[in-house]
Every structure is written in structure tokens, then in C-alpha cells.
Design a protein around this motif. Structure first.
Motif, PDB file in Angstrom:
ATOM      1  N   SER A 160     -21.596 -20.788 -41.762  1.00  0.00           N
ATOM      2  CA  SER A 160     -22.303 -19.510 -41.918  1.00  0.00           C
ATOM      3  C   SER A 160     -21.844 -18.513 -40.856  1.00  0.00           C
ATOM      4  N   ASN A 161     -21.611 -18.990 -39.642  1.00  0.00           N
ATOM      5  CA  ASN A 161     -21.126 -18.112 -38.575  1.00  0.00           C
ATOM      6  C   ASN A 161     -19.768 -17.522 -38.931  1.00  0.00           C
ATOM      7  N   LYS A 163     -18.454 -17.208 -41.994  1.00  0.00           N
ATOM      8  CA  LYS A 163     -18.598 -16.320 -43.145  1.00  0.00           C
ATOM      9  C   LYS A 163     -19.144 -14.963 -42.720  1.00  0.00           C
ATOM     10  N   ASN A 164     -20.175 -14.976 -41.906  1.00  0.00           N
ATOM     11  CA  ASN A 164     -20.776 -13.716 -41.479  1.00  0.00           C
ATOM     12  C   ASN A 164     -19.800 -12.861 -40.694  1.00  0.00           C
ATOM     13  N   LYS A 165     -18.939 -13.503 -39.912  1.00  0.00           N
ATOM     14  CA  LYS A 165     -17.942 -12.760 -39.151  1.00  0.00           C
ATOM     15  C   LYS A 165     -16.961 -12.069 -40.085  1.00  0.00           C
ATOM     16  N   TYR A 167     -17.379 -11.446 -43.414  1.00  0.00           N
ATOM     17  CA  TYR A 167     -18.053 -10.502 -44.294  1.00  0.00           C
ATOM     18  C   TYR A 167     -18.471  -9.236 -43.538  1.00  0.00           C
ATOM     19  N   HIS A 168     -18.852  -9.398 -42.282  1.00  0.00           N
ATOM     20  CA  HIS A 168     -19.188  -8.231 -41.464  1.00  0.00           C
ATOM     21  C   HIS A 168     -17.944  -7.356 -41.263  1.00  0.00           C
ATOM     22  N   GLU A 181     -26.816 -10.659 -46.419  1.00  0.00           N
ATOM     23  CA  GLU A 181     -26.058 -11.579 -45.601  1.00  0.00           C
ATOM     24  C   GLU A 181     -26.067 -12.957 -46.258  1.00  0.00           C
ATOM     25  N   ARG A 184     -28.889 -18.433 -44.469  1.00  0.00           N
ATOM     26  CA  ARG A 184     -28.688 -19.495 -43.484  1.00  0.00           C
ATOM     27  C   ARG A 184     -29.753 -20.590 -43.678  1.00  0.00           C
ATOM     28  N   ASP A 223     -23.927 -17.014 -51.368  1.00  0.00           N
ATOM     29  CA  ASP A 223     -22.484 -16.956 -51.111  1.00  0.00           C
ATOM     30  C   ASP A 223     -21.710 -16.660 -52.390  1.00  0.00           C
TER      31      ASP A 223
END
Length: 240
Positions: A160-161, A163-165, A167-168, A181, A184, A223
Motif C-alpha cells: 500500500s505504501n 502504491k500510494n507513492k 499514485y500520488h 486512495e 489500507r 485498487d
């Protein structure tokens, strides 16, 4: 095109709920059987225990199916995530391209091993036929189950970390419109899980069986939705 890996598998929620129902019914009938036996109603007690055995077996099978699906669904999501990152790597021309490729290569590190699940299942089955040693095998099985669940928490948290990086970055630097987002899965302390399961006589475990199944489904569905949005953006850019 990435459409071939947009669809996510999901945990069977019906099986999770039914597993809880069958286990609860088997416990109630087991208690009732003890009262009938104490009251001298041997025929009723034996019939009750027969139903308990049947319902307990059905509950065990359903639990086994759901537990296996936990890792199967998440590992499929890892494969889909890896393909997504490789897809992005081929279409982004800036320094993050190499980092995304690095993320893609790391996906295999987060694969959830299934051997703790199989050991847990073997220990549980053995406990059914070992008399006084049943408690020992049950405890051993529960340790491996806890290890299995802990791997799920660790894997989904780390992925998740990543992916968020990514996608952000797509939102802020590439103007990709993404709704929300990545969901999680709450990470639970595995020691607390063991303690709560023991002191509640497995009631907490039955709760978690349904709750975590739902959380895993929310995780992969969110996702899947975001990957579809990314594909639409890049497809439109390619056609422009």
C-alpha cells in the motif's frame, strides 16, 4: 493494453459468514448435548453430538476455503500491481520510471507464503484425533495461523505504501485524476489477536474471519478501480 489484469479475485463473503454460523450452531448444540447427557437423555445427546460433528466439519471446510482465499486474492493483486507498474514504466519518461521498475521487481518479495496455512490446517486436523494431545496441536496450529495472518498485514501494508507513492506521483506530476486512495487493511498486533482469541474462546477469531475477508475485498476493489482509471487516462493520451 492492461485490461487483462484489471479484474480482481475476491474472498467469498458468503463462505465466511456461513463458516461462522455453522461453528456457532455446533457450539450451541454441543452445550445442549452435554445438558441432555447430564439429564440422562442419551439418545438426544448422541443425536446432538452427531449434528455437532457434521456442522463442525462444514464450518472447518468453509474456514479453510476462506483462509486460503486470503493469500490467493492478495497474491493475485500483487501480480496485477506488478503488471501495472511495468505498464507505467513503459509510458513514463522521467526519473521516476526507474523507481517504478524497481517497485515492480519488489512485488515478489511481498508474496504471502501459504505453508503456514497448510501447517495450521494439518495441526487442526490432527487435533481432532489425538485425545489429550488435542490442545497441544490446536495451540501449535494457532501459532502458524497467527504467522500466516501477520504476513498478510505486513505484505498489504508495505505494498500500500508503494502504491500510494506511485499514485500520488501520477496525481501531482502527471495530472491523472484518481478517485480516492488505496484502501489500507488495518494492521493488527498479532499478540493482541492471540490473546483476544483465547480469552473470548475464539469469538474474536470468528469476528476477524468475516472482518478481514471484507477488508481484503475492499483493498483489492479500490485498487482495481484506480487501475481502471489509470488505464483510461493513458489510453486517451495514446489516442490523442
Amino acid at each position: 493494453m492492461i485490461s487483462q489484469f484489471l479484474e480482481e479475485e475476491q474472498v467469498n463473503m458468503v463462505a465466511a459468514v456461513l463458516a461462522v454460523i455453522f461453528v456457532v450452531i455446533s457450539i450451541i448444540l454441543g452445550v445442549a448435548g452435554r445438558f441432555m447427557f447430564a439429564a440422562g437423555e442419551l439418545t438426544g445427546a448422541l443425536a446432538s453430538w452427531g449434528v455437532v460433528a457434521l456442522f463442525g466439519l462444514i464450518g472447518l471446510i468453509l474456514q479453510a476455503i476462506v483462509l486460503y482465499q486470503w493469500s490467493a486474492v492478495i497474491n493475485q493483486n500483487l501480480s496485477n500491481t506488478q503488471q501495472m507498474f511495468l505498464y507505467l514504466k513503459e509510458r513514463i519518461e522521467d526519473p521516476l520510471r526507474g523507481e517504478i521498475g524497481f517497485f515492480a521487481n519488489r512485488m515478489e518479495e511481498f508474496t504471502i507464503p501459504t505453508w503456514p496455512y497448510w501447517v495450521y490446517l494439518a495441526m487442526y486436523i490432527i487435533s481432532l484425533f489425538t485425545g489429550w494431545y488435542a490442545l497441544l496441536f490446536s495451540l501449535l496450529g494457532f501459532i502458524f495461523l497467527s504467522f500466516y495472518i501477520n504476513n498478510i498485514f505486513k505484505s498489504t501494508s508495505k505494498v500500500s505504501n508503494l502504491k500510494n507513492k506511485v499514485y500520488h506521483y501520477l496525481k501531482e506530476e502527471k495530472g491523472v485524476s484518481l478517485s480516492g486512495e488505496v484502501y489500507r487493511i488495518p494492521s493488527r498486533n498479532i499478540i493482541t489477536f492471540i490473546i483476544l482469541s483465547v480469552i473470548t474462546l475464539s469469538i474474536y477469531w470468528l469476528y476477524l474471519l468475516v472482518k478481514l475477508s471484507s477488508e481484503i475485498n475492499n483493498y483489492v476493489k479500490s485498487d482495481e478501480k484506480m487501475r481502471k482509471e489509470i488505464e483510461e487516462v493513458f489510453r486517451a493520451a495514446a489516442q490523442a
